[in-house]
Write a protein that holds these residues in place. Sequence first.
Motif, PDB file in Angstrom:
ATOM      1  N   VAL A  84      23.653  78.193-116.862  1.00 11.93           N
ATOM      2  CA  VAL A  84      22.635  77.199-117.220  1.00 11.93           C
ATOM      3  C   VAL A  84      21.221  77.731-117.024  1.00 11.93           C
ATOM      4  O   VAL A  84      20.308  77.355-117.775  1.00 11.93           O
ATOM      5  N   HIS A  85      21.010  78.639-116.086  1.00 14.71           N
ATOM      6  CA  HIS A  85      19.655  79.143-115.851  1.00 14.71           C
ATOM      7  C   HIS A  85      19.208  80.164-116.889  1.00 14.71           C
ATOM      8  O   HIS A  85      18.054  80.552-116.907  1.00 14.71           O
ATOM      9  N   ARG A  86      20.099  80.579-117.793  1.00 14.59           N
ATOM     10  CA  ARG A  86      19.729  81.534-118.841  1.00 14.59           C
ATOM     11  C   ARG A  86      19.568  80.885-120.203  1.00 14.59           C
ATOM     12  O   ARG A  86      19.412  81.567-121.203  1.00 14.59           O
ATOM     13  N   VAL A  87      19.621  79.561-120.245  1.00 16.81           N
ATOM     14  CA  VAL A  87      19.577  78.836-121.516  1.00 16.81           C
ATOM     15  C   VAL A  87      18.390  77.879-121.498  1.00 16.81           C
ATOM     16  O   VAL A  87      18.118  77.224-120.498  1.00 16.81           O
ATOM     17  N   ARG A  88      17.687  77.817-122.623  1.00 14.01           N
ATOM     18  CA  ARG A  88      16.600  76.854-122.815  1.00 14.01           C
ATOM     19  C   ARG A  88      17.069  75.856-123.854  1.00 14.01           C
ATOM     20  O   ARG A  88      17.526  76.232-124.930  1.00 14.01           O
ATOM     21  N   LEU A  89      16.995  74.573-123.540  1.00 13.33           N
ATOM     22  CA  LEU A  89      17.461  73.532-124.442  1.00 13.33           C
ATOM     23  C   LEU A  89      16.293  72.891-125.180  1.00 13.33           C
ATOM     24  O   LEU A  89      15.209  72.740-124.626  1.00 13.33           O
ATOM     25  N   VAL A  90      16.540  72.510-126.425  1.00 11.84           N
ATOM     26  CA  VAL A  90      15.538  71.822-127.238  1.00 11.84           C
ATOM     27  C   VAL A  90      16.181  70.559-127.782  1.00 11.84           C
ATOM     28  O   VAL A  90      17.218  70.631-128.433  1.00 11.84           O
ATOM     29  N   PRO A  91      15.579  69.396-127.551  1.00 13.46           N
ATOM     30  CA  PRO A  91      14.452  69.137-126.674  1.00 13.46           C
ATOM     31  C   PRO A  91      14.850  69.312-125.211  1.00 13.46           C
ATOM     32  O   PRO A  91      16.021  69.187-124.867  1.00 13.46           O
ATOM     33  N   PRO A  92      13.890  69.598-124.334  1.00 13.98           N
ATOM     34  CA  PRO A  92      14.189  69.828-122.919  1.00 13.98           C
ATOM     35  C   PRO A  92      14.812  68.595-122.262  1.00 13.98           C
ATOM     36  O   PRO A  92      14.552  67.473-122.680  1.00 13.98           O
ATOM     37  N   VAL A  93      15.610  68.827-121.238  1.00 14.25           N
ATOM     38  CA  VAL A  93      16.269  67.755-120.499  1.00 14.25           C
ATOM     39  C   VAL A  93      15.580  67.598-119.150  1.00 14.25           C
ATOM     40  O   VAL A  93      15.481  68.568-118.398  1.00 14.25           O
ATOM     41  N   PRO A  94      15.089  66.409-118.818  1.00 12.80           N
ATOM     42  CA  PRO A  94      14.470  66.211-117.501  1.00 12.80           C
ATOM     43  C   PRO A  94      15.494  66.452-116.393  1.00 12.80           C
ATOM     44  O   PRO A  94      16.635  66.015-116.478  1.00 12.80           O
ATOM     45  N   GLY A  95      15.101  67.188-115.371  1.00  9.83           N
ATOM     46  CA  GLY A  95      15.985  67.467-114.249  1.00  9.83           C
ATOM     47  C   GLY A  95      16.791  68.739-114.402  1.00  9.83           C
ATOM     48  O   GLY A  95      17.464  69.173-113.480  1.00  9.83           O
ATOM     49  N   LEU A  96      16.748  69.352-115.573  1.00  7.59           N
ATOM     50  CA  LEU A  96      17.462  70.609-115.807  1.00  7.59           C
ATOM     51  C   LEU A  96      16.448  71.730-115.832  1.00  7.59           C
ATOM     52  O   LEU A  96      15.431  71.637-116.524  1.00  7.59           O
ATOM     53  N   PRO A  97      16.678  72.830-115.070  1.00 10.72           N
ATOM     54  CA  PRO A  97      15.711  73.919-115.102  1.00 10.72           C
ATOM     55  C   PRO A  97      15.558  74.476-116.511  1.00 10.72           C
ATOM     56  O   PRO A  97      16.525  74.760-117.176  1.00 10.72           O
ATOM     57  N   ASP A  98      14.328  74.604-116.964  1.00 11.01           N
ATOM     58  CA  ASP A  98      14.039  75.068-118.332  1.00 11.01           C
ATOM     59  C   ASP A  98      13.411  76.442-118.285  1.00 11.01           C
ATOM     60  O   ASP A  98      12.327  76.667-118.775  1.00 11.01           O
ATOM     61  N   THR A  99      14.131  77.390-117.658  1.00  5.29           N
ATOM     62  CA  THR A  99      13.561  78.720-117.529  1.00  5.29           C
ATOM     63  C   THR A  99      13.927  79.594-118.711  1.00  5.29           C
ATOM     64  O   THR A  99      13.071  80.191-119.329  1.00  5.29           O
ATOM     65  N   GLY A 100      15.217  79.689-119.014  1.00  3.07           N
ATOM     66  CA  GLY A 100      15.647  80.520-120.131  1.00  3.07           C
ATOM     67  C   GLY A 100      15.471  81.992-119.892  1.00  3.07           C
ATOM     68  O   GLY A 100      15.476  82.781-120.818  1.00  3.07           O
ATOM     69  N   ASP A 101      15.334  82.419-118.627  1.00  2.80           N
ATOM     70  CA  ASP A 101      15.187  83.840-118.337  1.00  2.80           C
ATOM     71  C   ASP A 101      16.415  84.343-117.601  1.00  2.80           C
ATOM     72  O   ASP A 101      17.331  83.610-117.319  1.00  2.80           O
ATOM     73  N   ASP A 102      16.427  85.640-117.294  1.00  2.00           N
ATOM     74  CA  ASP A 102      17.581  86.266-116.674  1.00  2.00           C
ATOM     75  C   ASP A 102      17.480  86.343-115.159  1.00  2.00           C
ATOM     76  O   ASP A 102      18.285  86.976-114.523  1.00  2.00           O
ATOM     77  N   THR A 103      16.488  85.734-114.553  1.00  2.00           N
ATOM     78  CA  THR A 103      16.344  85.811-113.106  1.00  2.00           C
ATOM     79  C   THR A 103      17.046  84.684-112.410  1.00  2.00           C
ATOM     80  O   THR A 103      17.400  83.710-112.950  1.00  2.00           O
TER      81      THR A 103
END
Length: 103
Positions: A84-103
């Motif tokens: 979940v931390h490597r995925v960015r959702l559109v539209p964003p979901v409140p309460g879900l981390p919206d990082t979309g990076d590999d860290t």
Amino acid sequence: MRAGEVLGRIAYDGDGRRLGRVVDLVVRRDPANGRLVLTDLLVARRWYGRVAGRLIGTEHHPSGPWVIRMAARLINRGTHLFPVHRVRLVPPVPGLPDTGDDT
């Protein structure tokens, strides 16, 4: 956050490439406090990936008629599991981390 808020959203990777639509969620129990935590998203590239998911895949049922195993492999080839931390959702979901990076 409810599952219905995440299911059906379009998922992108950290570079902005479209991965597909979220079709299922994976939650696991946190050993520290015993609470359920969203860890992974099942993303399908094609519409029929939603129909089968990974329920009839060879990973879960290695035995059985070869025709069913081959059909499940063909249907599931566009369905992937992403942390979940490597995925960015559109539209964003409140309460879900919206990082979309590999860290």
